[in-house]
Design a protein around this motif. Structure first.
Motif, PDB file in Angstrom:
ATOM      1  N   PHE A 644      56.826  24.186 -51.270  1.00  0.00           N
ATOM      2  CA  PHE A 644      55.493  24.195 -50.670  1.00  0.00           C
ATOM      3  C   PHE A 644      54.551  25.158 -51.373  1.00  0.00           C
ATOM      4  N   SER A 645      55.005  26.386 -51.652  1.00  0.00           N
ATOM      5  CA  SER A 645      54.111  27.362 -52.266  1.00  0.00           C
ATOM      6  C   SER A 645      53.660  26.921 -53.645  1.00  0.00           C
ATOM      7  N   ARG A 646      54.565  26.260 -54.398  1.00  0.00           N
ATOM      8  CA  ARG A 646      54.176  25.759 -55.728  1.00  0.00           C
ATOM      9  C   ARG A 646      53.121  24.680 -55.600  1.00  0.00           C
ATOM     10  N   VAL A 647      53.338  23.758 -54.668  1.00  0.00           N
ATOM     11  CA  VAL A 647      52.380  22.665 -54.472  1.00  0.00           C
ATOM     12  C   VAL A 647      51.051  23.206 -53.988  1.00  0.00           C
ATOM     13  N   LEU A 648      51.118  24.127 -53.011  1.00  0.00           N
ATOM     14  CA  LEU A 648      49.907  24.650 -52.394  1.00  0.00           C
ATOM     15  C   LEU A 648      48.993  25.310 -53.413  1.00  0.00           C
ATOM     16  N   THR A 649      49.559  26.132 -54.272  1.00  0.00           N
ATOM     17  CA  THR A 649      48.728  26.927 -55.166  1.00  0.00           C
ATOM     18  C   THR A 649      48.290  26.193 -56.411  1.00  0.00           C
ATOM     19  N   THR A 650      48.794  24.993 -56.641  1.00  0.00           N
ATOM     20  CA  THR A 650      48.314  24.210 -57.773  1.00  0.00           C
ATOM     21  C   THR A 650      47.200  23.265 -57.355  1.00  0.00           C
ATOM     22  N   MET A 651      46.842  23.265 -56.083  1.00  0.00           N
ATOM     23  CA  MET A 651      45.803  22.361 -55.601  1.00  0.00           C
ATOM     24  C   MET A 651      44.434  23.005 -55.762  1.00  0.00           C
ATOM     25  N   ARG A 652      43.561  22.318 -56.425  1.00  0.00           N
ATOM     26  CA  ARG A 652      42.206  22.819 -56.619  1.00  0.00           C
ATOM     27  C   ARG A 652      41.508  22.948 -55.265  1.00  0.00           C
ATOM     28  N   GLY A 653      40.879  24.086 -55.028  1.00  0.00           N
ATOM     29  CA  GLY A 653      40.138  24.271 -53.791  1.00  0.00           C
ATOM     30  C   GLY A 653      40.907  24.979 -52.699  1.00  0.00           C
ATOM     31  N   THR A 654      42.200  25.232 -52.876  1.00  0.00           N
ATOM     32  CA  THR A 654      42.993  25.872 -51.827  1.00  0.00           C
ATOM     33  C   THR A 654      42.940  27.386 -51.910  1.00  0.00           C
ATOM     34  N   ARG A 655      42.875  27.928 -53.118  1.00  0.00           N
ATOM     35  CA  ARG A 655      43.041  29.368 -53.296  1.00  0.00           C
ATOM     36  C   ARG A 655      42.024  30.195 -52.527  1.00  0.00           C
ATOM     37  N   GLY A 656      40.800  29.733 -52.418  1.00  0.00           N
ATOM     38  CA  GLY A 656      39.769  30.511 -51.745  1.00  0.00           C
ATOM     39  C   GLY A 656      39.998  30.698 -50.262  1.00  0.00           C
ATOM     40  N   TYR A 657      40.981  29.984 -49.708  1.00  0.00           N
ATOM     41  CA  TYR A 657      41.262  30.080 -48.277  1.00  0.00           C
ATOM     42  C   TYR A 657      42.559  30.840 -48.002  1.00  0.00           C
ATOM     43  N   LEU A 658      43.281  31.253 -49.043  1.00  0.00           N
ATOM     44  CA  LEU A 658      44.570  31.913 -48.867  1.00  0.00           C
ATOM     45  C   LEU A 658      44.400  33.364 -48.433  1.00  0.00           C
ATOM     46  N   ALA A 659      45.191  33.770 -47.451  1.00  0.00           N
ATOM     47  CA  ALA A 659      45.164  35.149 -46.968  1.00  0.00           C
ATOM     48  C   ALA A 659      45.785  36.085 -47.998  1.00  0.00           C
ATOM     49  N   PRO A 660      45.389  37.370 -47.988  1.00  0.00           N
ATOM     50  CA  PRO A 660      45.918  38.319 -48.982  1.00  0.00           C
ATOM     51  C   PRO A 660      47.437  38.444 -48.954  1.00  0.00           C
ATOM     52  N   GLU A 661      48.051  38.216 -47.784  1.00  0.00           N
ATOM     53  CA  GLU A 661      49.507  38.381 -47.715  1.00  0.00           C
ATOM     54  C   GLU A 661      50.263  37.349 -48.537  1.00  0.00           C
ATOM     55  N   ILE A 663      49.662  36.850 -51.485  1.00  0.00           N
ATOM     56  CA  ILE A 663      49.768  37.487 -52.794  1.00  0.00           C
ATOM     57  C   ILE A 663      50.563  38.782 -52.728  1.00  0.00           C
ATOM     58  N   SER A 664      50.379  39.558 -51.661  1.00  0.00           N
ATOM     59  CA  SER A 664      50.986  40.885 -51.578  1.00  0.00           C
ATOM     60  C   SER A 664      52.450  40.851 -51.214  1.00  0.00           C
ATOM     61  N   GLY A 665      52.948  39.712 -50.730  1.00  0.00           N
ATOM     62  CA  GLY A 665      54.365  39.612 -50.414  1.00  0.00           C
ATOM     63  C   GLY A 665      54.704  39.900 -48.972  1.00  0.00           C
ATOM     64  N   VAL A 666      53.687  40.185 -48.130  1.00  0.00           N
ATOM     65  CA  VAL A 666      53.934  40.390 -46.701  1.00  0.00           C
ATOM     66  C   VAL A 666      54.346  39.061 -46.082  1.00  0.00           C
ATOM     67  N   TRP A 742      35.915  38.700 -38.296  1.00  0.00           N
ATOM     68  CA  TRP A 742      37.156  39.279 -37.773  1.00  0.00           C
ATOM     69  C   TRP A 742      38.372  38.534 -38.330  1.00  0.00           C
ATOM     70  N   CYS A 743      38.244  37.244 -38.493  1.00  0.00           N
ATOM     71  CA  CYS A 743      39.371  36.432 -38.957  1.00  0.00           C
ATOM     72  C   CYS A 743      39.807  36.772 -40.375  1.00  0.00           C
ATOM     73  N   ILE A 744      38.889  37.265 -41.200  1.00  0.00           N
ATOM     74  CA  ILE A 744      39.228  37.499 -42.614  1.00  0.00           C
ATOM     75  C   ILE A 744      39.485  38.979 -42.904  1.00  0.00           C
ATOM     76  N   GLN A 745      39.823  39.753 -41.860  1.00  0.00           N
ATOM     77  CA  GLN A 745      40.207  41.142 -42.091  1.00  0.00           C
ATOM     78  C   GLN A 745      41.485  41.192 -42.922  1.00  0.00           C
ATOM     79  N   ASP A 746      41.580  42.195 -43.793  1.00  0.00           N
ATOM     80  CA  ASP A 746      42.748  42.302 -44.680  1.00  0.00           C
ATOM     81  C   ASP A 746      44.036  42.522 -43.903  1.00  0.00           C
ATOM     82  N   ASP A 747      43.997  43.409 -42.930  1.00  0.00           N
ATOM     83  CA  ASP A 747      45.177  43.695 -42.112  1.00  0.00           C
ATOM     84  C   ASP A 747      45.287  42.621 -41.046  1.00  0.00           C
ATOM     85  N   GLU A 748      46.381  41.867 -41.066  1.00  0.00           N
ATOM     86  CA  GLU A 748      46.495  40.748 -40.140  1.00  0.00           C
ATOM     87  C   GLU A 748      46.522  41.200 -38.683  1.00  0.00           C
TER      88      GLU A 748
END
Length: 821
Positions: A644-661, A663-666, A742-748
């Motif tokens: 899923f993660s491979r498919v998700l991140t190769t899709m154009r237009g998805t990255r701008g909606y991904l939460a920081p976690e 990337i950070s590994g949380v 509020w929804c896009i705060q870095d700390d979940e």
């Protein structure tokens, strides 16, 4: 006697201390003059980020000196640099890595002959030392003056590009630095694929053998590489490009130093950007190019067929892998060879249906035209009479291919972009679908086929009428369709509604006239039993704001999901379409935002197990005939599984909606969906993509500007889509703006739940002005590098009266979770 013993002890100590050959002690980060590193000893950077030592890749018996991540714990080391990549070590016990008398770092074999060396000449080398940095850079420097660097591994990369490093072009020597793939997973030797900077266009290119280019980043426009629009969402990486008379290079760093990230020129021929997810102990693929594996030039080698659905390679009929051992470890570069040699004039042809044009190895042209061939038979003869001809095709004109066939691709079902290619095989091979027939035979056969076809059509329609509702098995509330059912319903998948990383969607009509949307899943590695189990679970989930799953198909390797058809398409089509007739008014937008929040609340809080969507964006919000929102593609994260993660991140237009976690590994929780929802809500408010590319090539990131306005409690109408001309309920708009931020705060933990979002939008719960998220605050502090949305694009809305002036008062000093009295 005692004095003599003391003397001997002192001499022994001095001899030991002054011995010219001393081995390096484990856990240090420095090799000094005369010291050496032997097997089972390692060099570890100061903060233990990286480790240098001897290693064996995969199942290889050979050994190498390399650098790998110290804190990244996977079954096999994640190697980032190899010294002797093309000169492996076989007798490991007798090798050592040593700082020699001339100041160079050398790798010596059992005969004390240098296998590898830094090979630097300098008068100051007699005072050198080697240090492994916490950035992964191995540096040979002046011990007395550490700023004098004689040599560093960052200047000699192998397949990995670490933060702080660069892949440059020397404008004086006209030489390019290369990032080159391994040969395969067991061999770090110089591979086929390389990334380098093309100074003529200020762009990076990927090529095979440095001769056949198949991807380019596009030129640097002062902000991003034009062919990599994902760089606009610049909240994780800090990019810079430098060009002067000496050199040109691009480099990157991380705003958050705790994130472990790397670029790799992979053995697949793709450049991949990955981050370490500590919670799952896996590398998370964030971005890759080319997006499709089959777009890598000659990935499957000569006479190999690339299938994007797997993705994998197979040999054409009548061929076998040239090197089966390499094919077993997904190294397809050797291609395929004929099982039976051609006999020239007695050869036959086998039909390959709907394949993409191959490239010609000799001329690098796609095909050779034969103008003199006026028909299919003449085209076949033209190829047959040329013993070098490997294949031909006739479609309004004759084309032939000589020599090896490269980059053949199998096109997906429903994709009519391919051609029917006739492949030359030896007669003894038993070619299938042999060539073409004479017009007389074809004409006679056509009459018979037409008659039989008419009879078949009548019988088929009669059977369909008799079998409606009775020929399909049912699991729970789901219909188990056969593949032929869906082929018939979709007219052989001819009307494509859209597609993405999970597969393509086709419109269809069942025999009872019900209109459906059939999604053909790709990158699915589950067995049929597990697939049916997961689908049955998804089928029990029903809510007014979730797309209803009607049924599925599971036959062989074919997996399809059948949904209700949504006549008004996806939200993005209405939000970002400039036609006024398709523009949604504020009331409809607010109900879409509220309905979507209710659907996500049901997935997160009302199901037996919490279902995390993982891909909330406008493209996955569908609208029925009454513009009621329906969340689509829920449950696919679990259904697709580890891919899923491979498919998700190769899709154009998805990255701008991904939460920081991501990337950070949380650990990924339901709060990741909350973040994506917040980003989408900003787009519903503004009527535009959050990240846009202006005519002056500057990046516009709407959430940053909006968050600053909201945190300062300024006029929210300035944020509204100017096309609405201020026609909106100010209280609703205020709620939407605040909850989005509020929804896009870095700390979940600072983000609301989707249940709380529903209560806020319904007016049951109120909310304070939110702080600017930390990652957006970084962008605010670097406004010189980012061009935010300016008020000139929205001031028309701020000057117009709201339709509800009574609701323009916003309450303050009330916490996020307090109830309205």
């Amino acid at each position: 006697m005692r004095s003599r013993n003391q003397t001997w002890m002192l001499l022994s100590f001095l001899l030991l201390f002054l011995a010219p050959k001393t081995h390096f002690c484990t856990a240090a980060d420095t090799i000094s003059a005369g010291q050496s590193l032997i097997p089972n000893q390692t060099l570890i950077s100061k903060d233990e980020n990286f480790e240098l030592g001897f290693f064996q890749p995969g199942t290889s018996p050979n050994s190498y000196i390399g650098i790998w991540y110290k804190k990244v714990s996977v079954e096999n080391k994640t190697v980032v640099w190899v010294a002797n990549r093309d000169t492996p070590l076989t007798d490991l016990a007798s090798f050592e890595l040593k700082l020699s008398e001339d100041g160079n770092l050398v790798l010596l074999n059992q005969l004390k002959v240098a296998v590898w060396s830094t090979n630097i000449t300098s008068s100051a080398m007699n005072s050198s030392e080697v240090v492994l940095g916490d950035d992964g850079n191995l540096v040979l420097r002046n011990r007395v003056k550490p700023s004098d660097v004689f040599w560093q591994s960052f200047d000699h990369p192998t397949d990995t590009w670490l933060p702080g490093g660069n892949i440059r072009y020397d404008n004086r020597t006209k030489k390019a630095q290369l990032l080159t793939s391994w040969k395969n997973i067991n061999d770090p030797g110089t591979g086929l694929y390389s990334l380098e900077l093309d100074p003529t266009g200020d762009q990076y290119v990927i090529s095979r053998n440095r001769t056949q280019r198949y991807w380019t980043s596009g030129p640097w426009n002062g902000r991003i590489f034009s062919g990599v629009p994902e760089m606009r969402s610049n909240y994780i990486y800090n990019f810079s490009y430098t060009k002067n008379e000496n050199e040109s290079y691009f480099t990157y760093s991380l705003y958050n130093a705790s994130i472990v990230s790397r670029f790799v020129m992979d053995v697949s021929g793709q450049i991949k950007q990955s981050s370490w997810a500590a919670n799952t102990k896996n590398w998370f693929l964030f971005w890759s190019q080319p997006r499709q594996q089959c777009d890598v030039y000659d990935f499957c080698g000569a006479f190999g067929m690339c299938d994007q659905n797997l993705p994998s390679c197979t040999c054409l009929d009548g061929f076998k892998p040239r090197t089966p051992k390499e094919w077993n470890i997904t190294d397809y570069s050797g291609g395929c060879v004929r099982q039976t040699s051609l006999q020239c004039n007695t050869d036959e042809f086998s039909l390959l249906q709907n394949v993409k044009f191959p490239a010609n190895q000799r001329s690098n042209q796609q095909s050779l035209a034969v103008p003199s061939a006026s028909g299919a038979d003449e085209c076949k003869s033209a190829c047959l009479n040329n013993c070098s001809c490997s294949a031909y095709a006739y479609s309004g004109g004759c084309s032939v291919w000589n020599g090896d066939l490269l980059s053949l691709q199998k096109t997906p079902d429903g994709d009519g972009s391919g051609i029917d290619l006739y492949l030359r095989l030896a007669a003894s091979t038993g070619a299938k679908n042999k060539g073409t027939r004479t017009p007389a035979i074809v004409g006679a056969a056509a009459g018979i086929v037409a008659f039989l076809g008419l009879v078949f059509l009548v019988v088929w329609r009669w059977r369909i009428r008799q079998s409606v509702g009775t020929s399909k098995t049912v699991e729970g509330s789901l219909v188990a369709f056969t593949y032929r059912d869906l082929q018939n319903a979709t007219k052989n998948f001819s009307e494509k509604l859209g597609g993405g990383g999970f597969g393509s969607v086709f419109k269809g009509t069942l025999p009872d006239t019900t209109v459906i949307a059939a999604k053909k899943l790709e990158a699915l590695g589950q067995g049929e039993k597990q697939f049916r189990s997961e689908v049955s679970t998804i089928g029990t989930i029903q809510h007014v704001n979730l797309v209803r799953l009607r049924g599925f198909c599971s036959e062989g390797d074919k997996r399809l999901l059948v949904y209700d058809y949504m006549p008004n398409g996806s939200l993005d089509h209405h939000m970002f379409n400039q036609q006024a007739s398709k523009m949604l008014n504020w009331k409809v937008r607010y109900q879409i935002a509220l309905g979507t929040a209710r659907g996500l609340t049901y997935l997160h809080e009302k199901c037996r197990d919490c279902i995390i969507h993982c891909d909330i964006k406008p493209e996955n919000i569908l609208l029925d005939a009454d513009f009621c929102p329906k969340v689509a593609d829920f449950g696919l994260a679990k259904l697709i599984g580890r891919e899923f993660s491979r498919v998700l991140t190769t899709m154009r237009g998805t990255r701008g909606y991904l939460a920081p976690e991501w990337i950070s590994g949380v650990a990924i929780t339901a709060k990741a969906d909350v973040y994506s929802y917040g980003m989408m809500l900003f787009e519903i408010i503004s009527g535009r993509r959050n990240s846009e590319h202006s005519e002056d090539e500057m990046v516009k990131f709407f959430p940053t500007w909006a968050a600053r306005k909201i945190s300062e409690d300024e006029e929210v109408l300035a944020l509204l889509d100017y096309r609405l001309e201020g026609t909106a309920d100010v209280e609703e708009l205020t709620r939407a703006c605040r909850v989005a931020c509020w929804c896009i705060q870095d700390d979940e933990s600072h983000r609301p739940t989707m249940g709380q979002v529903v209560q806020i939008l319904e007016g049951v719960m109120e909310v304070n002005p939110p702080p600017i998220p930390r990652t957006l605050q970084v962008l605010v502090e670097n406004e010189g590098n980012i061009h935010f949305f300016s008020e000139t694009t929205s001031n028309r809305s701020s000057q117009t009266r709201s339709t509800s002036s009574a609701s323009s008062q916003t309450k303050s000093n009330i916490s996020l979770t307090s109830s309205k009295t």
